[in-house]
Scaffold this active site. Structure first.
Site, PDB file in Angstrom:
ATOM      1  N   ASP A   1       0.856  -1.180   0.000  1.00  0.00           N
ATOM      2  CA  ASP A   1       0.000   0.000   0.000  1.00  0.00           C
ATOM      3  C   ASP A   1       0.896   1.236   0.000  1.00  0.00           C
ATOM      4  O   ASP A   1       2.082   1.155   0.326  1.00  0.00           O
ATOM      5  CB  ASP A   1      -0.907  -0.030   1.237  1.00  0.00           C
ATOM      6  CG  ASP A   1      -1.968   1.053   1.180  1.00  0.00           C
ATOM      7  OD1 ASP A   1      -2.478   1.338   0.086  1.00  0.00           O
ATOM      8  OD2 ASP A   1      -2.280   1.626   2.244  1.00  0.00           O
TER       9      ASP A   1
ATOM     10  N   ASP B   1      -0.239   5.014   1.007  1.00  0.00           N
ATOM     11  CA  ASP B   1      -0.480   5.883   2.157  1.00  0.00           C
ATOM     12  C   ASP B   1      -0.476   5.073   3.446  1.00  0.00           C
ATOM     13  O   ASP B   1      -1.179   4.073   3.570  1.00  0.00           O
ATOM     14  CB  ASP B   1      -1.821   6.617   2.009  1.00  0.00           C
ATOM     15  CG  ASP B   1      -1.793   7.619   0.862  1.00  0.00           C
ATOM     16  OD1 ASP B   1      -0.926   8.506   0.886  1.00  0.00           O
ATOM     17  OD2 ASP B   1      -2.621   7.495  -0.052  1.00  0.00           O
TER      18      ASP B   1
END
Length: 259
Positions: free
Chosen positions: A13, A15
């Site tokens: 991922d 963020d």
């Protein structure tokens, strides 16, 4: 996990793992550099459908993270891949930004509000009552309802913002129709991403900061999972879930030596 194959490819991922509130997380640059030097397949993922991979590449480069465009996978791309498989050359009424409209244009979709095959809802900072009303009427008229991701809120410097999942709930309430979500935690996003880089779930790992999206999607896609504690899920919350990541680490810096 002793019987698992060695990790040959990585999904992470963005963020909360590589960056937080526009600032690189310590160790993120070393992790990306190690991945690129190793030649191992990898993808940086985001459920945010606002930006194109080219936009995100430029944003990450400004922060000192050199991620090639082809190594970025968004919920908009996953949605476009799903629609291209389901109904090639179809049409859609789209609520969203360039990341989503570009992805749909690239698969040959016609964007229209005249009898579309789908209503596709994505992220935007300018949700309008007029657009939502049109979406409700098109869905009631028979258009299928698709959403890029189920996130109910998104971050901003001023605090949480309503996101795709919240607006989808409004449209569902008005139509009685539940959408199909293409992004995390749907393992579809992970599997289409793995296919894009020619990787297999048995020898892949997913790194995320959220138990309810990143880790869940990784588990359901059959990957090894790492939870980092630099994002939304706090250490004391891990035990609240009926599933566990393969490993919990403080940050991405703890994973560099595993590449």
């Amino acid at each position: 996990m002793a019987d698992r194959k060695p990790i040959e490819s990585w999904l992470t991922d963005m963020d909360g793992v590589l960056i937080h509130e526009g600032v690189p997380i310590p160790g993120a640059d070393a992790f990306i550099k190690k991945l690129r030097e190793s030649g191992r397949p990898f993808l940086v993922l985001t459920n945010n459908s606002i930006y194109t991979p080219r936009d995100l590449h430029a944003r990450l480069r400004r922060l000192g993270l050199e991620v090639p465009i082809d190594n970025i996978w968004t919920s908009a791309l996953a949605t476009a891949k799903f629609l291209d498989d389901q109904r090639p050359g179809g049409s859609a009424y789209v609520i969203g930004e360039a990341g989503l409209t570009t992805a749909l244009h690239d698969i040959g979709y016609i964007l229209t509000d005249h009898d579309p095959d789908y209503v596709v809802l994505g992220e935007t900072r300018t949700y309008s009552f007029e657009a939502m009303t049109k979406a409700v009427r098109l869905i009631n008229a028979g258009a299928r309802f698709i959403c890029t991701n189920p996130d109910e809120t998104g971050p901003s410097t001023e605090g949480p913002l309503p996101a795709t999942g919240a607006v989808a709930a409004l449209i569902t309430k008005a139509t009685g129709r539940q959408p199909y979500f293409a992004g995390k935690p749907n393992p579809l996003m992970m599997r289409t991403g793995l296919n894009t880089i020619g990787a297999h779930s048995e020898s892949s790992a997913m790194i995320g900061d959220r138990m309810d999206t990143d880790v869940l999607a990784g588990i359901e896609a059959g990957m090894k999972t790492f939870l980092v504690l630099t994002g939304l899920t706090r250490p004391e919350q891990v035990e609240n879930f009926p599933y566990r990541p393969s490993k919990v680490v403080d940050s991405i810096a703890d994973i560099v030596d595993l590449v």
